[in-house]
Design an enzyme around this catalytic site. Structure first.
Site: not given
Length: 463
Positions: A166, A201, A219, A369
């Site tokens: 990526d 990204h 998270v 994605s």
């Protein structure tokens, strides 16, 4: 080992005497060079616009058959040496005058030639599901809905290596594993560090796979314990979010060379490529599971690399398990995963080696994605319990155990259904790793459940 160089005059002569035709699967009949011309004239996005002696320059990926083919390709490069992609797969990228395409295509020492097309991080889609908190800090840990949806299990004791191809990886993130800058990543682009993510990204995708869990911040993820898996980062795209097909292939090759079990690619661009197709098939046959995003155009068009049969193409669903409107649908879609309003990690303000305290931010993005790393993460999670399974067994377990959505059975919208870690674990717990697998077909053809028997069981007469 690098092939020996050839004299320019010698290889020029070999070019002119070549007579074989390198085939190219395309929607049109005709020679390889004619198909390349069609692509060039169709407005495909390339690094073009340059000229040499009044002739347009084109970047192409060449797959050569032997040492002589390698020399031939280099002889027509503007600097007489291309950039190697893979010695194993005999591929390199060269920049040459457009008039040389026919000479390359029809030479018996050249297996295939294709355009070095632009590739992109598939754009995240702003939706009404979970956009709050764009770029925020998280001081209490959150469980994104997607982690619950994939029916997680505990990580196994066998470490699995996941390569994220990526835009890079923010290595100073408070909620991501710190990677070794000398050994845990690669960038094919000059001046572009793999451990810098100027776009975000790649860091977002990595967070879904392996954000640190139970640390009271940010998270959690599909693989929350960094001691039980490892990352390798292939910077297939630059900080701008774009790159080239040759750069992506070089990153993928380096993932394999560094022991990756799984490659996750949330990117796309260009059309079918003979060279890329054969390269991915070879890497898949070597034991690597490759997962890619199906595309965000919301149409039935094929997106590549996801639509190569050796790659699992991942569609997106929302928090209610409904298909995302942007998710592409076709006969290569194999499985679905959460991809709408997915909260994950984003880069902070630090720079490599500047001594900044660990930081980072978080945001909810949407796209196939975001669905792709859920499947890659689940594959790693399941594989950590069954190290004797091959990539093909893991692939079959994921699709055979997916929760069916949409029309009964596999369909073009959801593939075989929504990925389930618990379901795949149970499947392999029952079957082990010795069952027969379907060779690479992709989509609904990748696995066929035996139809239920219509013959009633025999009646046993009492003695």
């Amino acid at each position: 080992m690098k092939f020996a160089s050839f004299g320019v005059a010698a290889v020029a002569g070999a070019l002119l005497t070549g007579s074989a035709y390198a085939g190219f699967p395309d929607a049109h009949d005709g020679s390889l060079s004619q198909n390349l011309d069609r692509k060039l004239d169709s407005g495909r996005e390339l690094d073009s616009g340059r000229e040499l002696d009044g002739e347009e320059l084109v970047s192409v990926i060449v797959q050569y058959k032997d040492e002589e083919g390698y020399g031939i390709a280099n002889s027509v490069d503007v600097e007489h040496h291309g950039r190697d992609i893979s010695h194993e797969h005999k591929t390199e990228v060269i920049t040459t005058q457009r008039k040389n395409l026919d000479l390359l295509a029809n030479n018996p020492h050249i297996a295939a030639v294709d355009l070095d097309e632009k590739m992109y991080a598939l754009p995240y889609i702003r939706t009404n599901d979970g956009n709050a908190g764009e770029g925020e800090r998280r001081l209490e840990e959150e469980i994104p809905y997607g982690i619950t949806m994939i029916e997680p299990i505990d990580q196994g004791i066998h470490s699995v290596k996941i390569c994220v191809v990526d835009t890079g990886y923010y290595n100073n993130h408070e909620d991501l594993p710190i990677l070794d800058v000398d050994n845990d990543g690669f960038s094919p682009y000059e001046g572009q560090l793999w451990n810098v993510d100027g776009h975000g990204h790649g860091t977002h995708c990595a967070g879904t796979i392996g954000a640190i869990g139970k640390n009271g911040k940010g998270v959690t993820s599909v693989n929350p314990d960094p001691s039980k898996f490892s990352f390798f980062i292939g910077k297939g795209l630059t900080n701008s979010g774009s790159g080239s097909s040759s750069g992506v292939l070089q990153a993928v090759e380096t993932c394999k060379e560094n022991g990756a079990n799984i490659i996750s690619m949330s990117l796309g661009g260009g059309g079918f490529s003979t060279v890329a197709n054969s390269t991915y098939a070879s890497i898949y046959d070597a034991g690597v599971l490759i997962v890619a995003a199906a595309g965000n155009a919301g149409t039935s068009a094929y997106s590549y690399p996801a639509s190569y049969s050796s790659i699992m193409s991942v569609a997106a669903v929302d928090s209610n398990e409904n298909r995302a409107s942007f998710s592409q649908y076709n006969d290569q879609v194999e499985i679905a995963a959460p991809g709408v309003g997915v909260k994950s990690t984003l880069p902070g303000q630090g720079l490599p080696g500047d001594g900044s305290p660990r930081d980072g931010s978080y945001a909810s993005w949407s796209g196939t994605s975001m669905a792709c790393p859920h499947v890659a993460g689940v594959a790693a999670l399941v594989w950590s319990h069954f190290p004797n399974c091959s990539n093909k067994h893991i692939r079959q377990a994921l699709i055979a155990s997916a929760r069916d959505k949409g029309a009964a059975g596999c369909d073009r919208l959801f593939g075989h259904g929504i990925v389930s870690a618990q379901g795949a674990y149970d499947y392999l717990k029952e079957k082990g790793c010795n069952f027969e697998v379907v060779e690479a077909q992709g989509g609904c053809d990748q696995f066929h459940d035996p139809p239920p028997s219509t013959t009633p069981p025999p009646i046993t007469q009492p003695p």
